[in-house]
Design a protein around this motif. Structure first.
Motif, PDB file in Angstrom:
ATOM      1  N   VAL A 286     -46.729  39.239  99.184  1.00 17.43           N
ATOM      2  CA  VAL A 286     -46.809  37.756  98.956  1.00 17.43           C
ATOM      3  C   VAL A 286     -48.418  37.669  98.304  1.00 17.43           C
ATOM      4  O   VAL A 286     -49.129  37.896  98.847  1.00 17.43           O
ATOM      5  CB  VAL A 286     -46.835  36.653 100.147  1.00 17.43           C
ATOM      6  CG1 VAL A 286     -46.633  35.273  99.656  1.00 17.43           C
ATOM      7  CG2 VAL A 286     -45.360  36.923 100.936  1.00 17.43           C
ATOM      8  N   ASP A 287     -48.222  36.958  97.209  1.00 19.15           N
ATOM      9  CA  ASP A 287     -49.470  36.909  96.401  1.00 19.15           C
ATOM     10  C   ASP A 287     -50.568  35.895  96.919  1.00 19.15           C
ATOM     11  O   ASP A 287     -51.763  35.983  96.713  1.00 19.15           O
ATOM     12  CB  ASP A 287     -49.053  36.588  95.074  1.00 19.15           C
ATOM     13  CG  ASP A 287     -48.567  37.615  94.235  1.00 19.15           C
ATOM     14  OD1 ASP A 287     -48.568  38.521  94.690  1.00 19.15           O
ATOM     15  OD2 ASP A 287     -47.764  37.337  93.352  1.00 19.15           O
TER      16      ASP A 287
ATOM     17  N   SER B  79     -41.168  33.559 108.882  1.00 21.78           N
ATOM     18  CA  SER B  79     -42.255  33.105 108.105  1.00 21.78           C
ATOM     19  C   SER B  79     -42.259  33.238 106.510  1.00 21.78           C
ATOM     20  O   SER B  79     -42.389  32.361 105.789  1.00 21.78           O
ATOM     21  CB  SER B  79     -43.757  33.109 108.526  1.00 21.78           C
ATOM     22  OG  SER B  79     -43.950  32.774 109.743  1.00 21.78           O
ATOM     23  N   LYS B  80     -41.935  34.670 105.917  1.00 25.60           N
ATOM     24  CA  LYS B  80     -41.648  34.677 104.523  1.00 25.60           C
ATOM     25  C   LYS B  80     -40.563  34.018 104.066  1.00 25.60           C
ATOM     26  O   LYS B  80     -40.570  33.274 102.960  1.00 25.60           O
ATOM     27  CB  LYS B  80     -41.662  36.419 104.359  1.00 25.60           C
ATOM     28  CG  LYS B  80     -43.039  36.918 104.431  1.00 25.60           C
ATOM     29  CD  LYS B  80     -42.513  38.477 104.271  1.00 25.60           C
ATOM     30  CE  LYS B  80     -43.808  39.259 104.391  1.00 25.60           C
ATOM     31  NZ  LYS B  80     -43.763  40.744 103.827  1.00 25.60           N
ATOM     32  N   ILE B  81     -39.578  33.938 104.924  1.00 29.29           N
ATOM     33  CA  ILE B  81     -37.991  33.333 104.514  1.00 29.29           C
ATOM     34  C   ILE B  81     -38.625  31.724 104.195  1.00 29.29           C
ATOM     35  O   ILE B  81     -37.902  31.083 103.263  1.00 29.29           O
ATOM     36  CB  ILE B  81     -37.078  33.639 105.565  1.00 29.29           C
ATOM     37  CG1 ILE B  81     -36.786  35.088 105.303  1.00 29.29           C
ATOM     38  CG2 ILE B  81     -35.813  32.582 104.881  1.00 29.29           C
ATOM     39  CD1 ILE B  81     -35.599  35.664 106.112  1.00 29.29           C
ATOM     40  N   ALA B  82     -39.102  31.020 105.514  1.00 25.81           N
ATOM     41  CA  ALA B  82     -39.575  29.746 105.579  1.00 25.81           C
ATOM     42  C   ALA B  82     -40.386  29.574 104.188  1.00 25.81           C
ATOM     43  O   ALA B  82     -39.869  28.596 103.681  1.00 25.81           O
ATOM     44  CB  ALA B  82     -40.151  29.491 106.734  1.00 25.81           C
ATOM     45  N   HIS B  83     -41.117  30.411 103.725  1.00 25.00           N
ATOM     46  CA  HIS B  83     -42.019  30.119 102.680  1.00 25.00           C
ATOM     47  C   HIS B  83     -40.949  29.863 101.357  1.00 25.00           C
ATOM     48  O   HIS B  83     -41.220  28.984 100.547  1.00 25.00           O
ATOM     49  CB  HIS B  83     -43.197  31.061 102.428  1.00 25.00           C
ATOM     50  CG  HIS B  83     -43.839  31.118 101.083  1.00 25.00           C
ATOM     51  ND1 HIS B  83     -44.708  29.966 100.890  1.00 25.00           N
ATOM     52  CD2 HIS B  83     -43.652  31.909 100.029  1.00 25.00           C
ATOM     53  CE1 HIS B  83     -45.247  30.159  99.820  1.00 25.00           C
ATOM     54  NE2 HIS B  83     -44.836  31.279  99.142  1.00 25.00           N
TER      55      HIS B  83
ATOM     56  N   LYS C 144     -52.726  29.353 107.685  1.00 25.46           N
ATOM     57  CA  LYS C 144     -52.134  30.101 106.221  1.00 25.46           C
ATOM     58  C   LYS C 144     -52.888  31.334 106.161  1.00 25.46           C
ATOM     59  O   LYS C 144     -53.888  31.620 106.420  1.00 25.46           O
ATOM     60  CB  LYS C 144     -52.718  29.255 105.016  1.00 25.46           C
ATOM     61  CG  LYS C 144     -52.313  27.664 105.004  1.00 25.46           C
ATOM     62  CD  LYS C 144     -50.869  27.469 104.988  1.00 25.46           C
ATOM     63  CE  LYS C 144     -50.508  26.077 105.137  1.00 25.46           C
ATOM     64  NZ  LYS C 144     -50.672  25.355 106.318  1.00 25.46           N
ATOM     65  N   LEU C 145     -52.037  32.231 106.062  1.00 20.04           N
ATOM     66  CA  LEU C 145     -52.440  33.831 106.468  1.00 20.04           C
ATOM     67  C   LEU C 145     -51.823  34.542 105.062  1.00 20.04           C
ATOM     68  O   LEU C 145     -50.670  34.229 104.335  1.00 20.04           O
ATOM     69  CB  LEU C 145     -51.700  34.417 107.406  1.00 20.04           C
ATOM     70  CG  LEU C 145     -52.213  33.876 108.978  1.00 20.04           C
ATOM     71  CD1 LEU C 145     -51.625  34.367 110.062  1.00 20.04           C
ATOM     72  CD2 LEU C 145     -53.848  33.900 108.785  1.00 20.04           C
TER      73      LEU C 145
END
Length: 232
Positions: free
Chosen positions: A162-163, A58-62, A156-157
């Motif tokens: 991640v800020d 999910s972080k990479i997708a963001h 959305k979490l």
């Protein structure tokens, strides 16, 4: 196969929480060289040290959604591949929103991670790719519109490091009595949004464990019993 790759750019995404094997590094370097020669804009995004693969993905997708890249190419950190096959899938992604290659499990006899619903007659398209419910997504490319659509429907979490809250696209769940990993859940979510997934049977991948398990699904296309998260 001649496909127009004008405007194609790619982010190679590799979640990892361990040392990357030499075979994977060699494949990565060869791919970087080929993309440079072919003038395909690219970047490599590693999510290092996160043992929760759903969070890492999910972080990479963001990060991908914040970039200008058109394709997100998932590669597991224990896979060996040919640079030409990476480029081939990028080309096929100009015609298909989700397309990938299947890798064997780290065990003998050789078997593959496939969605059990992929059994029976399997449809092939004009590019020789097979429409399949899902597979271990460790060598799979998706278009920007797939990730955008999944992000729009995802909660959305807030994540460490991640800020702002981001779309938590990847998840594990239960389905028909099976514990379903993030790869099969991803394919199911994409299908619910109207996207079809295609497997290229011409691709041979190595899965690095106590040895490198190498096989082409074209030789033995069959689903395993139950569903797997594609990490065994």
């Amino acid at each position: 196969m001649k496909l127009d790759m004008a405007g194609v750019s790619v982010m190679l995404a590799m979640p990892t929480h361990r040392d990357i094997p030499a075979g994977t590094v060699a494949s990565l370097l060869a791919t970087q060289d080929l993309l440079t020669v072919k003038r395909v804009p690219f970047e490599v995004q590693l999510q290092v040290g996160n043992s929760l693969v759903t969070h890492a993905r999910s972080k990479i997708a963001h990060t991908f959604l914040q970039s200008d890249k058109s394709l997100l190419f998932w590669v597991d950190s224990d896979i060996e591949w040919k640079a030409a096959d990476f480029l081939r899938l990028c080309a096929l992604a100009t015609k298909m929103d989700v397309v990938g290659g299947a890798y064997p499990a780290k065990k003998d006899p050789i078997t593959f991670f496939l969605d059990p619903s992929s059994g029976g007659e399997i449809e092939s398209n004009e590019y020789g790719c097979l429409k399949i419910g899902g597979w271990g997504m460790g060598f799979t490319v998706v278009t920007r519109r797939v990730i955008e659509a999944l992000a729009d429907k995802s909660p959305k979490l807030k994540f460490n490091g991640v800020d702002e809250p981001i779309a938590h696209i990847f998840r594990c769940d239960e389905h028909n009595g099976y514990a379903r990993g993030e790869d099969m859940a991803f394919f199911a979510d994409a299908k619910d949004l109207g996207f079809e997934a295609f497997l290229d049977p011409s691709i041979t991948l190595g899965h690095i464990g106590s040895k490198t398990y190498t096989a082409s699904i074209a030789d033995m296309l069959r689903p395993i019993e139950g569903e797997s998260d594609g990490t065994s």
